[in-house]
Design an enzyme around this catalytic site. Structure first.
Site, mmCIF file in Angstrom:
data_model
loop_
_atom_site.group_PDB
_atom_site.id
_atom_site.type_symbol
_atom_site.label_atom_id
_atom_site.label_comp_id
_atom_site.label_asym_id
_atom_site.label_seq_id
_atom_site.Cartn_x
_atom_site.Cartn_y
_atom_site.Cartn_z
ATOM 1 N N GLY A 13 0.822 -1.204 0.000
ATOM 2 C CA GLY A 13 0.000 0.000 0.000
ATOM 3 C C GLY A 13 0.855 1.253 0.000
ATOM 4 O O GLY A 13 1.807 1.367 0.767
ATOM 5 N N THR A 142 5.509 2.313 5.757
ATOM 6 C CA THR A 142 4.199 1.768 6.081
ATOM 7 C C THR A 142 3.436 2.759 6.932
ATOM 8 O O THR A 142 3.942 3.237 7.947
ATOM 9 C CB THR A 142 4.251 0.415 6.811
ATOM 10 O OG1 THR A 142 2.936 0.052 7.207
ATOM 11 C CG2 THR A 142 5.164 0.433 8.023
ATOM 12 N N MET A 143 2.241 3.086 6.492
ATOM 13 C CA MET A 143 1.412 4.005 7.266
ATOM 14 C C MET A 143 0.959 3.355 8.568
ATOM 15 O O MET A 143 0.545 4.042 9.495
ATOM 16 C CB MET A 143 0.199 4.437 6.456
ATOM 17 C CG MET A 143 -0.611 3.315 5.857
ATOM 18 S SD MET A 143 -2.382 3.654 5.848
ATOM 19 C CE MET A 143 -2.743 3.580 7.570
ATOM 20 N N ASP A 144 1.060 2.027 8.681
ATOM 21 C CA ASP A 144 0.648 1.325 9.898
ATOM 22 C C ASP A 144 1.635 1.514 11.050
ATOM 23 O O ASP A 144 1.316 1.189 12.199
ATOM 24 C CB ASP A 144 0.496 -0.175 9.623
ATOM 25 C CG ASP A 144 -0.696 -0.494 8.738
ATOM 26 O OD1 ASP A 144 -1.713 0.212 8.858
ATOM 27 O OD2 ASP A 144 -0.612 -1.430 7.936
ATOM 28 N N MET A 190 -7.316 3.082 9.164
ATOM 29 C CA MET A 190 -6.537 1.888 8.844
ATOM 30 C C MET A 190 -5.701 1.459 10.045
ATOM 31 O O MET A 190 -5.311 2.274 10.866
ATOM 32 C CB MET A 190 -5.650 2.152 7.630
ATOM 33 C CG MET A 190 -6.417 2.267 6.323
ATOM 34 S SD MET A 190 -5.307 2.580 4.929
ATOM 35 C CE MET A 190 -6.412 2.247 3.549
ATOM 36 N N GLY A 191 -5.414 0.175 10.082
ATOM 37 C CA GLY A 191 -4.647 -0.394 11.181
ATOM 38 C C GLY A 191 -5.095 -1.811 11.433
ATOM 39 O O GLY A 191 -6.082 -2.045 12.116
ATOM 40 N N ARG A 192 -4.379 -2.777 10.845
ATOM 41 C CA ARG A 192 -4.811 -4.174 10.876
ATOM 42 C C ARG A 192 -4.655 -4.814 12.255
ATOM 43 O O ARG A 192 -5.605 -5.264 12.862
ATOM 44 C CB ARG A 192 -4.008 -4.967 9.836
ATOM 45 C CG ARG A 192 -4.359 -6.442 9.738
ATOM 46 C CD ARG A 192 -3.615 -7.062 8.577
ATOM 47 N NE ARG A 192 -3.997 -6.437 7.321
ATOM 48 C CZ ARG A 192 -5.077 -6.788 6.618
ATOM 49 N NH1 ARG A 192 -5.857 -7.756 7.060
ATOM 50 N NH2 ARG A 192 -5.359 -6.182 5.489
ATOM 51 N N GLU A 247 -9.520 -0.299 12.016
ATOM 52 C CA GLU A 247 -10.220 -1.287 11.202
ATOM 53 C C GLU A 247 -9.988 -2.719 11.697
ATOM 54 O O GLU A 247 -10.771 -3.618 11.390
ATOM 55 C CB GLU A 247 -9.755 -1.199 9.742
ATOM 56 C CG GLU A 247 -8.295 -1.574 9.539
ATOM 57 C CD GLU A 247 -7.830 -1.485 8.096
ATOM 58 O OE1 GLU A 247 -8.682 -1.235 7.221
ATOM 59 O OE2 GLU A 247 -6.622 -1.670 7.852
ATOM 60 N N ARG A 300 -4.447 7.751 3.375
ATOM 61 C CA ARG A 300 -3.076 7.443 2.962
ATOM 62 C C ARG A 300 -2.659 8.219 1.717
ATOM 63 O O ARG A 300 -1.482 8.276 1.387
ATOM 64 C CB ARG A 300 -2.912 5.946 2.764
ATOM 65 C CG ARG A 300 -3.451 5.386 1.471
ATOM 66 C CD ARG A 300 -3.258 3.887 1.433
ATOM 67 N NE ARG A 300 -3.382 3.361 0.081
ATOM 68 C CZ ARG A 300 -3.506 2.072 -0.201
ATOM 69 N NH1 ARG A 300 -3.541 1.181 0.789
ATOM 70 N NH2 ARG A 300 -3.594 1.652 -1.437
#
Length: 420
Positions: A13, A142-144, A190-192, A247, A300
Site C-alpha cells: 500500500g 508503512t502508514m501502519d 486503517m490499522g490491521r 479497522e 493514505r
C-alpha cells in the site's frame, strides 16, 4: 571496473510520502554516478522486475524528480505481490537474478513494509549463493507504523496528522449540532493489528471534553458492555461522543468481519466496515443518532495535509539507502533513530533485515490508558513530533499540482517472458 546499475521498487500500500523516498533515491544515485550507473524502477513494484518491465528514471528531469517530494501514491506503480519462500519455490527469485544480470543491476532498493523486508533479505542471500552478489537495501514505508527497530515508519506521520486533524474538525461539527441532531460520530481508520493510527487521533483531545472521546485499538479486547456504557456516559456528560476505531478491532461474534472475504497476495484479509457495525451497536442499544466515515484511501493519499516531519524522514531514508549501498552495505533496513522528544531530534541508522522481516511492532500497553479507551501522556510524547509541521504541495487553479512522470520503458534483453 564496470559500474553496476541499480533497481528501485515500491511495494504494498502506497502512502502520501513514498515518492519522497523515491526522490531521495534518484537524487542520491545521480550524485553518485561515479559508482552507480543507471537507476531503473520496477513498473508496478517487484512485478516489474519479474516481467522485465523496467522504467528508466534518467528520462525524468531534475524538476520532475524534485516534485516527487510533494506527490502522493506510487509514481512507478506498486504491487501486493509476495514472493514465495525459497524452500517452496526458487523460480521467482532466480528470475529476479536473471533480470538483474541481464541489466547489470548490482544494487536493489526495495521500498515497503515487513513483507518487502523479507523479500529483500532473501534476494541478498540468494544472489550470493548464485554467484551474482547484489547489495540489497530495504527502505522503510508503512502508514501502519508497525516496522520494528525504527522509531517510526515513513508514511505514518502524515496519516497520523490526517487522523488528528479530521477527528478534531468532525468533533467541532458534531458539537455544534448535537443538541437537536447527531450524538455520535465514528471515524474508522486503517490499522490491521496495530493501533498506531487510531492512537494518533487522540492527539486532537487536548482539553476536557475534546474529541475524540473514545479510541478503539486492536491490542485491546473489545468489551461490549464497557464500551456502550462509556458512549452513554460521554453523551450524557458532553452532549456528544466521537470515536476513532481501528479497522482491525474485533467487536464480537455478532459482527465478525473478514469471513468469506478475499485475502491479498500477502495473505491479509481485506478489512474495513467496523464503523457501521459499531454504529449499529450504538443505535440498537442506546438509540443515539449517528454518523460514521471510513477514511480508507483518503487518509493514505492525503498529501495536501502531510506532516513536514514525515516528508523529511521519507526523503532521508531514500537518500541513506543509496549512501549505504555506495559504502558497501547490504542486507539492512534504513532506520530512524529518535534522539530526544523535546526538542525532537532524530538521525539515520540501520537494522539487520533478519531482525525486521515479517515482524510487527504493536502499541505498547503504557501508550494506552488504563481503561483502554485513550492514549497516555507517554504516547503523546511519542506521537506529537511525528505530525509536526506543514508541507503543502503547490496549487494551480485551486488544485494540487503533482508530478507526472514519463515512465519510459527500458528495452528488454531476455528472450523469455515470465507469467505472474
Amino acid at each position: 571496473m564496470t559500474k553496476k546499475n541499480a533497481f528501485y521498487a515500491q511495494s504494498g500500500g502506497v502512502t502520501a510520502v513514498i515518492n519522497a523516498s523515491a526522490a531521495g533515491v534518484i537524487e542520491a544515485a545521480r550524485e553518485n554516478s561515479d559508482t552507480i550507473g543507471a537507476l531503473y524502477a520496477g513498473r508496478d513494484g517487484i512485478v516489474g522486475a519479474l516481467t522485465e518491465d523496467l522504467i528508466d528514471t534518467s528520462a525524468e528531469d531534475a524538476a520532475t524528480v524534485a516534485a516527487l517530494r510533494h506527490t502522493p501514491a506510487g509514481a512507478f506503480g506498486s504491487a501486493r505481490y509476495k514472493l514465495k519462500g525459497l524452500d517452496e519455490n526458487r523460480v521467482e527469485y532466480e528470475r529476479l537474478i536473471e533480470v538483474f544480470k541481464a541489466h547489470n543491476i548490482g544494487y536493489f532498493f526495495y521500498n515497503g513494509g515487513g513483507d518487502s523486508a523479507d523479500t529483500c533479505e532473501k534476494i541478498s542471500h540468494l544472489s550470493d549463493e548464485m554467484g551474482y552478489p547484489i547489495q540489497a537495501i530495504h527502505i522503510p514505508k508503512t502508514m501502519d507504523n508497525d516496522l520494528p527497530h525504527t522509531d517510526c515508519s515513513p508514511g505514518f506521520g502524515s496519516v497520523a496528522k490526517y487522523t488528528a486533524v479530521s477527528i478534531r474538525e468532525a468533533g467541532y461539527d458534531l458539537h455544534s449540532m448535537c443538541k437537536t441532531s447527531t450524538k455520535v460520530f465514528i471515524l474508522e481508520v486503517m490499522g490491521r493489528h496495530a493501533g498506531w493510527t487510531a492512537a494518533a487521533g487522540g492527539l486532537a483531545a487536548e482539553f476536557e471534553g475534546d474529541a475524540p472521546h473514545i479510541l478503539l485499538f486492536p491490542e485491546i479486547e473489545f468489551d461490549r458492555a464497557k464500551f456502550l456504557a462509556k458512549v452513554d456516559d460521554t453523551v450524557k456528560q458532553y452532549g456528544f461522543c466521537t470515536i476513532v476505531a481501528s479497522e482491525g478491532v474485533e467487536i464480537g461474534t455478532d459482527f465478525t468481519r473478514g469471513d468469506g472475504r478475499e485475502a491479498d497476495a500477502f495473505g491479509h484479509v481485506q478489512l474495513g466496515g467496523v464503523a457501521p457495525k459499531i454504529a449499529e451497536l450504538i443505535k440498537s442499544h442506546l438509540g443515539y443518532k449517528y454518523h460514521y466515515a471510513i477514511a480508507d484511501y483518503l487518509m493514505r493519499a492525503a498529501r495536501h495535509i502531510a506532516s513536514a516531519t514525515d516528508v523529511e524522514q521519507a526523503y532521508a531514508v531514500g537518500r541513506a539507502a543509496v549512501e549505504y549501498a555506495v559504502a558497501g552495505k547490504s542486507g539492512v533496513m534504513v532506520t530512524i533513530e529518535r534522539e530526544s522528544d523535546e526538542p525532537y531530534r532524530w538521525s539515520i541508522g540501520e537494522a539487520s533485515l533478519q531482525e525486521v522481516a515479517n515482524v510487527e511492532k504493536f502499541m505498547p500497553r503504557d501508550f494506552i490508558s488504563e481503561d483502554g479507551f485513550h492514549i497516555t501522556d507517554t504516547a503523546r510524547r511519542y506521537l506529537k513530533p511525528l505530525i509536526a509541521g506543514e508541507s503543502y504541495p503547490p496549487y494551480v487553479d485551486g488544485l494540487p499540482d503533482y508530478a507526472r512522470l514519463k515512465n519510459q520503458a527500458v528495452p528488454k534483453k531476455l528472450e523469455t517472458g515470465f507469467e505472474i
